[in-house]
Structure formats: C-alpha cells, structure tokens
Design an enzyme around this catalytic site. Structure first.
Site, PDB file in Angstrom:
ATOM      1  N   LYS A   1      -8.630   4.667 -19.862  1.00 44.34           N
ATOM      2  CA  LYS A   1      -9.125   5.211 -21.499  1.00 44.34           C
ATOM      3  C   LYS A   1      -7.840   4.815 -22.240  1.00 44.34           C
ATOM      4  O   LYS A   1      -7.496   3.706 -22.456  1.00 44.34           O
ATOM      5  CB  LYS A   1      -9.693   6.491 -21.193  1.00 44.34           C
TER       6      LYS A   1
ATOM      7  N   ASP B   1      -8.088  17.435 -16.416  1.00 40.43           N
ATOM      8  CA  ASP B   1      -8.398  15.817 -16.980  1.00 40.43           C
ATOM      9  C   ASP B   1      -7.964  15.840 -18.270  1.00 40.43           C
ATOM     10  O   ASP B   1      -8.919  16.225 -19.214  1.00 40.43           O
ATOM     11  CB  ASP B   1      -9.612  15.701 -16.650  1.00 40.43           C
TER      12      ASP B   1
ATOM     13  N   ARG C   1       0.789  -1.262   0.002  1.00 42.65           N
ATOM     14  CA  ARG C   1       0.066   0.051  -0.130  1.00 42.65           C
ATOM     15  C   ARG C   1       0.999   1.303   0.029  1.00 42.65           C
ATOM     16  O   ARG C   1       0.361   2.254  -0.640  1.00 42.65           O
ATOM     17  CB  ARG C   1      -0.905  -0.022   1.262  1.00 42.65           C
TER      18      ARG C   1
END
Ligand SMILES: *Cc1c(COP(=O)(O)O)cnc(C)c1O
Length: 402
Positions: free
Chosen positions: A195, A170, A46
């Site tokens: 994407k 973005d 983590r």
C-alpha cells in the site's frame, strides 16, 4: 534529522564500496565462501541479503523500532506475527479488518490452532470485557479498513498488557510517517507495504517491526525456515518507493482534504468517513496519536447500484483493490477487498454493501474533484432504490438466499 530528510537520503548498504547513492540490488542467491569451513557475512539469500537488510534498517529507523523484517506480502507478515505471538492461544481481533486478514485468521491460522474472536477495537470497554485468559494477542487496524474507525492505541496497549497479551497494530493505512504505534505502547507493527509504503502499486511486500529482540529472533528463524522473506528486487523497489514517502503522503493528505470537503457538500453522499473531518467521531483521538489522517475516504450512497455506477463512471479512479498508491483508485469493499468476509459476517458487522472507498493519490485535486462531480451528477438522476438487498442480488447474480 527530520524524517523527510532521512527518507530522501534512502536506504544504505553498509560497506558498499563505490558510494552508490541508490542502494544496489544484490540479485544473487548464493555467496562464495572463503573456504569450506568459513562462512562470510552472507551465504544464501533466503537467509540474508544486503539489499533486504538495508531496507530493513531503513524501515526500523522510520518506525522507531529496534528490528524490522520484510516479507513477500502483507498477509505473510501478518501470518508470521500472529503465529509467533499467539500459537496455542487466542487472537482478539478488531472486527473491521482487511478481508484477507480476516480470511487468514478465520481459516488457515484457525486450522493451525490460533483461535480468533473479534471485537470493536475502537470501543475500549468492549475490548476490556472481551479479553480472556487465553488472549495472547490483540490485533487492530487504525483507522480501520474500510470503516475508518479510530482505535485508541495507548488504551488498547494498557488493556492488552494488563491481561498478559501483546498488542499488534496493522498500520498499513497510515505508515510510520503518520503514526508510530510502538511509541504508543504497541508491541508489534505490521504493514502491507504493498500500500502506501511502496506507494506505486508495483510490488507486494509486508513488514513486521518490534522492539522485542527475542521475538525478532524467532521471527527471523521462522522466516528463514519457511522462506517467506522479500526478494532482493522487491526490497530494492520498496526502498526506492520509500524515498518519496513524505512528499507522497503530504500531497495525498492535502488532496484527501480537498476531496472530503467537496463530498461534504454533495447530497448523494451519506455517512462520509475521513478522520480529518472535525465531524468524524475519531478526529480528536487521531490528532492526538498521529501526525495526519491518511489517504483513504469512504462513504455510502444508500444504494449498491448507485455506488456501482458511480465508481464505474469515474475516469481518474481505476476500480482497483488496494490503496495508498500515487494514483487514485476507487473500490466497493464488500465486492472486492472484503469479499472474503462471508456476507452474514459483513452484515453482522454493519459493513454497508453500498460502501465506496476512495484512495486519493498525488494528482491535481482539481482534476479529481471534477471527475467526482461529473460521476456524481450522472448518478444523481437515478431513482432512489429502496432495497439494497435486491440490488446486491442483481450485482452478484445470487438469489435472495445467497
Ligand atoms: C492489503 C492489506 C493487507 C494485506 O497485504 P498484502 O500485501 O495484500 O498481502 C493487510 N492489512 C491491510 C490493512 C491491508 O490493506
């Protein structure tokens, strides 16, 4: 080294002992320590993982950024970026954003004390007028999703900085291969790597990149505290996808141009949007601030039912949310990726209910065009329906009052 060469070489793990030409997956949660009181380079995945860090170095280099952090999804990256920069203040967001970004800002982050106002990010005068004393962050997509408006990043950065705010972009649609917002003045770049960066529709991931070391340290601290980092396996998968980013995007762009030029000639198509067309209002700006135009095309048909039948009639374009993958896809944003935006808000933003969004992949363009031609021919005979609202009601099953 040119970017395509760098990409093909791939992410590297520093100190990897065997000369692996593909950065291995360190699929481990823990790392044994030398002793109870001595920590090694890593202790817990983590907090740190060699595969993830190799990917982050690769992404930072691609972005021209000092720091890149990867998250389990694009919205996780966006939430982290907004919280770290706008907590207790206001986000001035572009009014044409991915539906999930709108939902995040309008609900979860609003409840956590980050207020949102929206503005047309492609209209610098409107942005200048909308900036307020509490604006901490200006957040836009460019070209916007799904209306494909082009925002002037240099102009937005000047306005944001003049008002004491940061600019976040973005950039999921273009990726750093086609545009590097930090070089145009942005303070942060956020990606949905689900994407085009990943490019194979086989993972979800998000990225935040910045040159601000203090901000990167705060992001890293919060990410470890919240446990939102990308897993080793998906880090490896994303690094694998990046190796072909240049060839994928070049082929997708060439195909998108062929498809757009074909659609220009079809009378069923209205309001065709692709920034690569000289007729697009943002074309010159896009040329000036990016190396390409991206794989997404949008258009209207004048009628929701016609749009629905059109996308359902396509064979090579699965009806799927998302974009940027190697395979083409088609969607009706108002019913799919942007359905989280309430209908009155969509209407106020002039988001057409009949909008069709195509993501163009790496197939042979002749096949894609033949498929579109056949599907368009099959809906050409439909009587023009006059009332998009009643068609919308028929599709959703909702009455006129919603
Ligand atoms: C998909 C998308 C997101 C959200 O990313 P996920 O990986 O789905 O969480 C954010 N911004 C844009 C522009 C997107 O298309």
């Amino acid at each position: 080294m040119k970017r395509a060469t760098r990409l093909a070489r791939g992410a590297r793990i520093v100190g990897e002992p065997f000369g692996a030409t593909s950065a291995p997956i360190y699929q481990t949660a823990t790392y044994a320590q030398e002793s109870a009181l001595e920590f090694g380079a890593y202790d817990y995945t983590r907090s740190g993982n060699p595969t993830r860090e190799a990917l982050e170095r690769e992404l930072a280099e691609l972005e021209g950024a000092a720091h890149a952090l990867v998250y389990g999804s694009g919205v996780a990256a966006l939430a982290a970026a907004v919280r770290a920069t706008a907590a207790g203040g206001e986000v001035l967001a572009g009014d044409d954003l991915y539906g999930g970004s709108y939902r995040l800002l309008a609900s979860v982050l609003a409840e956590q004390g980050v207020r949102m106002r929206t503005v047309d990010g492609a209209d610098l005068e409107a942005v200048a007028a909308a900036l307020g004393p509490d604006t901490r962050l200006v957040l836009v997509e460019t070209p916007t999703n799904p209306l494909l408006r082009v925002c002037d990043l240099d102009g937005l950065a000047r306005l944001a900085h003049g008002a004491g705010a940061r600019l976040a972009v973005d950039a999921s649609l273009l990726t750093p291969y086609l545009q590097r917002p930090l070089e145009l003045g942005a303070d942060l770049v956020v990606h949905s790597a689900t994407k085009a960066l990943g490019g194979h529709a086989d993972l979800t991931a998000g990225v935040v990149a910045t040159n601000d070391a203090a901000l990167a340290a705060r992001l890293a601290f919060a990410r470890n505290a919240e446990g939102t980092a990308l897993s080793p396996f998906e880090s490896w998968l994303l690094a694998r996808g990046l190796k072909t980013l240049a060839v994928r995007l070049e082929r997708q762009e060439a195909n998108a141009r062929r498809v757009a030029e074909f659609l220009v000639g079809r009378t069923e198509i209205r309001a065709l949007r692709w920034p690569g067309l000289a007729s697009h209002p943002g074309h010159a700006l896009q040329r000036a601030q990016a190396n390409g135009f991206g794989p997404v095309i949008a258009f209207e048909t004048g009628d929701l039912e016609r749009s629905r039948l059109l996308v359902e009639g396509l064979e090579l374009f699965p009806i799927a949310v998302s974009f940027g993958g190697a395979g083409s896809s088609a969607s009706l944003p108002c019913r799919m990726s942007h359905a989280a935006i309430p209908e009155p808000v969509r209407r106020a933003r002039r988001l057409p209910e009949d909008l069709v969004r195509l993501s163009i992949g790496v197939e042979d363009a002749d096949d894609l065009i033949a498929d579109l031609e056949r599907a368009l021919d099959s809906v050409a005979e439909l009587p023009p329906s006059s009332d998009s609202d009643s068609a919308a009601a028929a599709v959703t099953g909702a009455g006129p009052a919603g």
